[in-house]
Design a protein around this motif. Sequence first.
Motif, short mmCIF file in Angstrom:
data_model
loop_
_atom_site.label_atom_id
_atom_site.label_comp_id
_atom_site.label_asym_id
_atom_site.label_seq_id
_atom_site.Cartn_x
_atom_site.Cartn_y
_atom_site.Cartn_z
N SER A 1 0.80 -1.23 0.00
CA SER A 1 0.00 0.00 0.00
C SER A 1 0.84 1.28 0.00
CB SER A 1 -0.95 0.01 1.21
OG SER A 1 -0.22 0.06 2.42
N TRP A 2 2.13 1.18 0.30
CA TRP A 2 2.95 2.40 0.33
C TRP A 2 4.30 2.24 -0.37
CZ3 TRP A 2 7.78 3.01 2.75
CH2 TRP A 2 8.22 1.89 3.50
N THR B 1 4.52 3.00 -4.39
CA THR B 1 4.41 4.40 -4.79
C THR B 1 5.40 5.31 -4.05
OG1 THR B 1 2.64 4.73 -3.17
CG2 THR B 1 1.98 4.18 -5.41
N ILE C 1 -5.46 1.75 -4.72
CA ILE C 1 -4.80 3.04 -4.93
C ILE C 1 -5.12 3.62 -6.30
CG2 ILE C 1 -2.52 4.12 -5.24
CD1 ILE C 1 -1.51 2.20 -3.01
N SER C 2 -5.13 2.75 -7.34
CA SER C 2 -5.33 3.23 -8.71
C SER C 2 -6.79 3.37 -9.11
CB SER C 2 -4.62 2.29 -9.69
OG SER C 2 -3.25 2.57 -9.78
N TRP D 1 -5.33 7.84 -6.21
CA TRP D 1 -4.29 8.67 -5.62
C TRP D 1 -3.09 8.85 -6.54
CZ3 TRP D 1 -4.62 5.56 -0.41
CH2 TRP D 1 -5.74 6.01 0.30
N ASP D 2 -2.86 7.87 -7.44
CA ASP D 2 -1.70 7.95 -8.31
C ASP D 2 -2.02 8.53 -9.69
OD1 ASP D 2 -3.23 5.83 -9.17
OD2 ASP D 2 -1.54 4.49 -9.56
N LEU E 1 -1.05 11.23 -2.68
CA LEU E 1 -0.24 10.04 -2.48
C LEU E 1 0.14 9.82 -1.02
CD1 LEU E 1 2.31 9.54 -5.41
CD2 LEU E 1 0.48 8.01 -4.65
N THR F 1 -1.45 7.05 1.13
CA THR F 1 -1.04 5.65 1.15
C THR F 1 -0.47 5.27 2.51
OG1 THR F 1 1.15 6.23 0.25
CG2 THR F 1 -0.56 5.62 -1.34
N THR G 1 -0.04 2.22 -10.57
CA THR G 1 0.07 1.31 -9.42
C THR G 1 -0.80 0.08 -9.62
OG1 THR G 1 0.38 3.29 -8.04
CG2 THR G 1 0.00 1.20 -6.90
#
Length: 408
Positions: A22-23, A26, A148-149, A154-155, A165, A168, A252
């Motif tokens: 999750s982090w 990215t 995330i995507s 967020w990305d 970002l 994350t 991501t």
Amino acid sequence: MTSTTRFKLSFMMFLEFFIWGSWFVTLGTFLGSNLQATGAQTGAAFSTQSFGAIIAPFIIGLIADRFFNAEKILGVLHLIGAFLMYQMFNTQDFTAFYPYVFAYMVVYMPTLALVNSVSFNQMGDPEKEFSNIRVWGTIGWITAGLMISFIFHWDSAEGIKEGFLKNTFMLACVASLILGVFSFILPKTPPKVNKGEKVTVSGILGLDALKLLKSSDFLIFFLSSILICIPLAFYYQNANPFLTNIGLENPTGKMTIGQISEAFFLLLLPVFFKKFGFKKTLMAGMLAWVVRYTLFAYGDAGSSSWMLILGIALHGICYDFFFVSGQIYTNARAGETVKSAAQGMITLATYGVGMLIGFWVAGEITDSHKLAEGSFDWNMIWLIPAGIAAVVLILFAVSFKEKKELKA
């Protein structure tokens, strides 16, 4: 194993790798866009994984194996990790960020061994049962990337511009908090070593297996494992920033294709290993790194985006055919007396020493090929690790002599 125990172990694995995915994927993009970090600073941030890998055996060997139940230490480490993730979420510059990411990797890397210990302790036949539990970790990593995507976006270009970002880290914080609390109801996994039993530094680091290096074939494999980690570091550090920088949508989420590929080729590995032997399997893994980075060097987000997707999809061959095959080879060459020590030594050499060198090299090369206005000469940034992988492949092919008994 009861269905309740199976669920607990599967959920534990899911969260363990959901947190990492999750982090970490990215991280490079976040550092460049949110904290305006240089390539060298980004390399330093990723290098904390290597320091964590070096320190982890001491936490496991001196504490987990001697004094406390593994599931309790797992819970404490993830609760500490949740706090550190929250602090990373709140940072505004790299100077403040680095101590937190360093501390986080020191507490997270030991949990990779702890979740395995908790799982193995509940299994009568780990060789058959473990894969069904471990696959949930891969599913967790994939789920994080897709969220995330495709859910939070967020990305996306807009999300990065708005600074989303950093969320994350909050996602990882919440997952760490859940796993930290959940760990205390996991099956009990008592210490493996008696309190009075002598523990040495060489034993903890797996240095008792150094005698394996007297064999020329194992020495060549050992050195190749360290060297191939240099191009490997480029992928972890630069892949997401690269895909984002050139404008590929949902980078991501698309990178989770690599984890799907990893699971698929893991199933094919025993067949390939049995048919072609260890040397050719390892060479296939090295060649895949050359091909992957060449595809990255000449692909783009437009008509040649298929090259990028194919490069991502090669992750299964890149990782499984070299690193998993290497673990199998090490297990076969070590013998019963130093089997665990040999695995520890290889882990220290690759994720510790090799990746540490690789992240530094990747950071320096990225900085030296930075262009105006936040753009990069990605062609050269990818061709350099492709060349390194090609050199390692050639040296290995020429110098490694496979033991006949390991071919089947």
